[in-house]
Scaffold this active site. Structure first.
Site: not given
Length: 329
Positions: A71, A118, A162, A164
């Site tokens: 990103c 993702e 985690r 995402r």
């Protein structure tokens, strides 16, 4: 049916592993040389380099596009202001210069029937939500995809906290639901190796430094510092910086200083099978697994995507059924 897919920002191929159950990879791209080595060792092909240098027409036709894209921050400028200045706006302007633009131009050029993207969960809240608004606008309004997104936590499938964001899109307005991830997953001890070399144990100097660092920040009311893992629970998030000192996930050891995870344990923490070859240095391996996807999560999403494509049930079908049901009441 076997689906043709492409693997962009491929890393070491975590997404590919998940989708190989349903098809064949016809193209991959990854600029990092060390990641290319690992990819080659496991899949028998070297990914193409920098996606920014690759023309969409040189990419084979495919059914599904996969991309765990980095990103790069970008913001929206007012479209009306740009119009008044005679500048381009919308798809070409708002995403130009970001790596998302490369995904968008390939989607535009190749028109695959589906995609899976993702990213870190903060993508959704970045720049007060404006960044994601641009991404969704491009995917839905400029490119014509029906888009779904969800923030999923891998800890129900692997012993790691985690979270995402996963973004799924279909060229047809297909009905789709993300998989339900279990609340409780395997304990951290289940992925640990039995005999671990002493080189993974922290030196007295590093262990003293980490303890002093944590104490200093605790006095300031901050939570910074090492994370001594609970072997009966899950770990913190594995990151690409793990190679530096391993401080975010330390394994307690009886009678000696805690230790770092081994590269193989990091692979397991991300759901890679033990057959997955680690051919690079420990430093490079830590970075690669820290940057990877949690493979079991992507496997479940892949299954749901393929089911949605093969079921071919559209949102319009559901609306029509609803109207018919309402009319009979």
């Amino acid at each position: 049916m076997l689906y043709r897919f492409i693997d962009l920002f491929a890393g070491i191929g975590g997404m590919r592993l998940a989708f190989e159950l349903y098809g064949i990879c016809v193209f991959s791209s990854e600029w990092d040389v060390k990641a290319q080595e690992t990819y080659m060792a496991n899949f028998g092909e070297k990914p193409h380099g920098d996606i920014r240098q690759i023309d969409a027409k040189d990419i084979p036709d495919h059914d599904i596009l996969l991309a765990g894209f980095p990103c790069q921050p970008f913001s929206i400028a007012g479209v009306s202001k740009k119009k008044s200045l005679g500048r381009p706006h919308g798809f070409l302007d708002e995403t130009q210069g970001t790596l998302f633009f490369d995904i968008a131009r390939i989607l535009q050029g190749k028109q695959p029937q589906a995609f899976l993207l993702e990213n870190v969960k903060n993508l959704k809240s970045h720049d007060k939500g404006r960044t994601y608004k641009v991404i969704k606008n491009v995917l839905e309004n400029d490119l014509g995809y029906t888009v779904y997104d969800a923030i999923l936590n891998a800890k129900g499938l692997v012993p790691q906290n985690r979270e995402r964001i996963y973004i799924v899109g279909f060229k047809k307005p297909l009905k789709f639901e993300f998989p339900k991830i279990p609340e409780q997953g395997p304990p951290l001890r289940s992925i640990l190796e039995e005999n671990v070399d002493d080189k993974y144990t922290l030196s007295d100097k590093l262990w003293e430094y980490l303890q002093a660092y944590k104490e200093k920040h605790a006095k300031k009311g901050n939570g910074f510092g090492y994370g001594l893992a609970n072997l009966d629970s899950y770990s913190r998030t594995l990151s690409a910086r793990y190679y530096k000192d391993g401080s975010e996930i330390l394994i307690p050891q009886e009678g000696k200083n805690p230790r770092k995870l081994t590269p193989r344990e990091c692979a397991r923490l991300q759901g890679f099978p033990d057959s997955f070859k680690i051919v690079v240095s420990n430093t490079a391996a830590y970075k690669q697994f820290g940057n990877s996807v949690a493979v079991p999560v992507v496997k479940l999403i892949a299954e749901k995507m393929i089911q949605a494509i093969e079921r071919d049930e559209t949102i319009e079908d559901n609306l029509e059924e609803g109207r018919a049901e309402y009319a009979t009441k």
